[in-house]
Design a protein around this motif. Sequence first.
Motif, PDB file in Angstrom:
ATOM      1  N   LYS A 124      64.346  27.065  -3.114  1.00  0.00           N
ATOM      2  CA  LYS A 124      64.552  26.919  -1.676  1.00  0.00           C
ATOM      3  C   LYS A 124      64.116  25.522  -1.263  1.00  0.00           C
ATOM      4  CE  LYS A 124      65.123  30.470   1.025  1.00  0.00           C
ATOM      5  NZ  LYS A 124      66.258  30.621   1.896  1.00  0.00           N
ATOM      6  N   LYS A 125      64.742  25.023  -0.226  1.00  0.00           N
ATOM      7  CA  LYS A 125      64.282  23.776   0.369  1.00  0.00           C
ATOM      8  C   LYS A 125      64.093  24.016   1.859  1.00  0.00           C
ATOM      9  CE  LYS A 125      69.003  22.099   0.151  1.00  0.00           C
ATOM     10  NZ  LYS A 125      69.886  21.094  -0.363  1.00  0.00           N
ATOM     11  N   TYR A 126      63.059  23.399   2.383  1.00  0.00           N
ATOM     12  CA  TYR A 126      62.696  23.592   3.777  1.00  0.00           C
ATOM     13  C   TYR A 126      62.651  22.256   4.500  1.00  0.00           C
ATOM     14  CZ  TYR A 126      61.146  28.216   2.330  1.00  0.00           C
ATOM     15  OH  TYR A 126      61.100  29.490   1.831  1.00  0.00           O
ATOM     16  N   VAL A 127      62.957  22.285   5.774  1.00  0.00           N
ATOM     17  CA  VAL A 127      62.696  21.175   6.667  1.00  0.00           C
ATOM     18  C   VAL A 127      61.510  21.629   7.497  1.00  0.00           C
ATOM     19  CG1 VAL A 127      63.531  19.819   8.615  1.00  0.00           C
ATOM     20  CG2 VAL A 127      65.059  20.331   6.710  1.00  0.00           C
ATOM     21  N   ILE A 128      60.388  20.970   7.284  1.00  0.00           N
ATOM     22  CA  ILE A 128      59.139  21.351   7.943  1.00  0.00           C
ATOM     23  C   ILE A 128      58.988  20.482   9.185  1.00  0.00           C
ATOM     24  CG2 ILE A 128      56.662  21.640   7.658  1.00  0.00           C
ATOM     25  CD1 ILE A 128      57.309  21.498   4.544  1.00  0.00           C
ATOM     26  N   ALA A 129      59.231  21.071  10.348  1.00  0.00           N
ATOM     27  CA  ALA A 129      59.122  20.356  11.619  1.00  0.00           C
ATOM     28  C   ALA A 129      57.694  20.519  12.120  1.00  0.00           C
ATOM     29  CB  ALA A 129      60.121  20.917  12.624  1.00  0.00           C
ATOM     30  N   VAL A 175      61.283  18.684   2.995  1.00  0.00           N
ATOM     31  CA  VAL A 175      60.973  17.463   3.739  1.00  0.00           C
ATOM     32  C   VAL A 175      60.216  17.826   5.007  1.00  0.00           C
ATOM     33  CG1 VAL A 175      61.933  15.465   4.958  1.00  0.00           C
ATOM     34  CG2 VAL A 175      63.018  16.275   2.854  1.00  0.00           C
ATOM     35  N   GLY A 176      59.092  17.136   5.219  1.00  0.00           N
ATOM     36  CA  GLY A 176      58.315  17.294   6.442  1.00  0.00           C
ATOM     37  C   GLY A 176      58.557  16.118   7.368  1.00  0.00           C
ATOM     38  N   LEU A 177      58.633  16.384   8.668  1.00  0.00           N
ATOM     39  CA  LEU A 177      58.810  15.319   9.635  1.00  0.00           C
ATOM     40  C   LEU A 177      58.172  15.727  10.949  1.00  0.00           C
ATOM     41  CD1 LEU A 177      61.923  15.592  11.590  1.00  0.00           C
ATOM     42  CD2 LEU A 177      62.087  16.621   9.330  1.00  0.00           C
ATOM     43  N   VAL A 178      57.906  14.725  11.770  1.00  0.00           N
ATOM     44  CA  VAL A 178      57.302  14.958  13.080  1.00  0.00           C
ATOM     45  C   VAL A 178      58.322  14.510  14.124  1.00  0.00           C
ATOM     46  CG1 VAL A 178      55.267  14.568  14.509  1.00  0.00           C
ATOM     47  CG2 VAL A 178      55.073  14.424  12.027  1.00  0.00           C
ATOM     48  N   PRO A 179      59.179  15.432  14.585  1.00  0.00           N
ATOM     49  CA  PRO A 179      60.280  15.055  15.475  1.00  0.00           C
ATOM     50  C   PRO A 179      59.861  14.375  16.781  1.00  0.00           C
ATOM     51  CG  PRO A 179      60.576  17.290  14.681  1.00  0.00           C
ATOM     52  CD  PRO A 179      59.207  16.859  14.276  1.00  0.00           C
ATOM     53  N   GLY A 180      58.676  14.657  17.282  1.00  0.00           N
ATOM     54  CA  GLY A 180      58.245  14.081  18.555  1.00  0.00           C
ATOM     55  C   GLY A 180      58.084  12.581  18.528  1.00  0.00           C
ATOM     56  N   GLY A 181      57.684  12.028  17.385  1.00  0.00           N
ATOM     57  CA  GLY A 181      57.584  10.590  17.186  1.00  0.00           C
ATOM     58  C   GLY A 181      56.817   9.838  18.244  1.00  0.00           C
ATOM     59  N   ILE A 182      57.246   8.602  18.447  1.00  0.00           N
ATOM     60  CA  ILE A 182      56.568   7.696  19.370  1.00  0.00           C
ATOM     61  C   ILE A 182      56.554   8.268  20.789  1.00  0.00           C
ATOM     62  CG2 ILE A 182      56.734   5.423  20.464  1.00  0.00           C
ATOM     63  CD1 ILE A 182      57.728   4.391  17.691  1.00  0.00           C
TER      64      ILE A 182
END
Length: 190
Positions: free
Chosen positions: A33-38, A105-112
């Motif tokens: 499995k692959k996840y997008v970790i928001a 993949v982990g990402l922080v959508p809120g950003g700047i």
Amino acid sequence: MWGRFLSNPVWKAWRRYFRFSIVFDANFPLAHKKYVIAEYPHGVFPLSQLIAVSLTDTVWPGHHTYSLGADSLFHVPMWRHVMSWIGARPATATNFKQLLKKGSVGLVPGGIAEMFMVEKDREVIKLLDRKGFVRIAIEEGADLLPCYHFGNSQLFQWKPKSWEKLARRHRVALGFMFGRWGLPFALPWR
């Protein structure tokens, strides 16, 4: 990712100082499995997200997890190396898709934008106009895994908020962070 870097005693010390822990409210399969970790909230500095990266091999042994970060981070000389050691790449659609072929993949959508939304007495996230990561997750057949870092937005304050438009236009954090005693030392959340 560089395992020796992630097992460094500094990460362990940070986890103890901030009483960092990971809690799952459901079991989910890792095999094939692959996840997008928001991850939310970004806060002034995504310290909680960095600490979480140091635990991925412990929490999910054998499952590769990578990260995406603002392109501007990769132009800061030493920070560029730190980001690559934790498995991060600039947040572009191409990099996102390439990393998803390797694992989660982990990402922080809120950003700047979310940095400038930090408030002392409440948690705030930016979500409504951040849908690109969802589209890519669907296109690539990855499951979405929301992740909330409690207390991350209370570690620091960010000023001046009047610089937000300029910071967003240039895609770089402009301002000063204040923590414990008005210095850039994080205050542990209790």
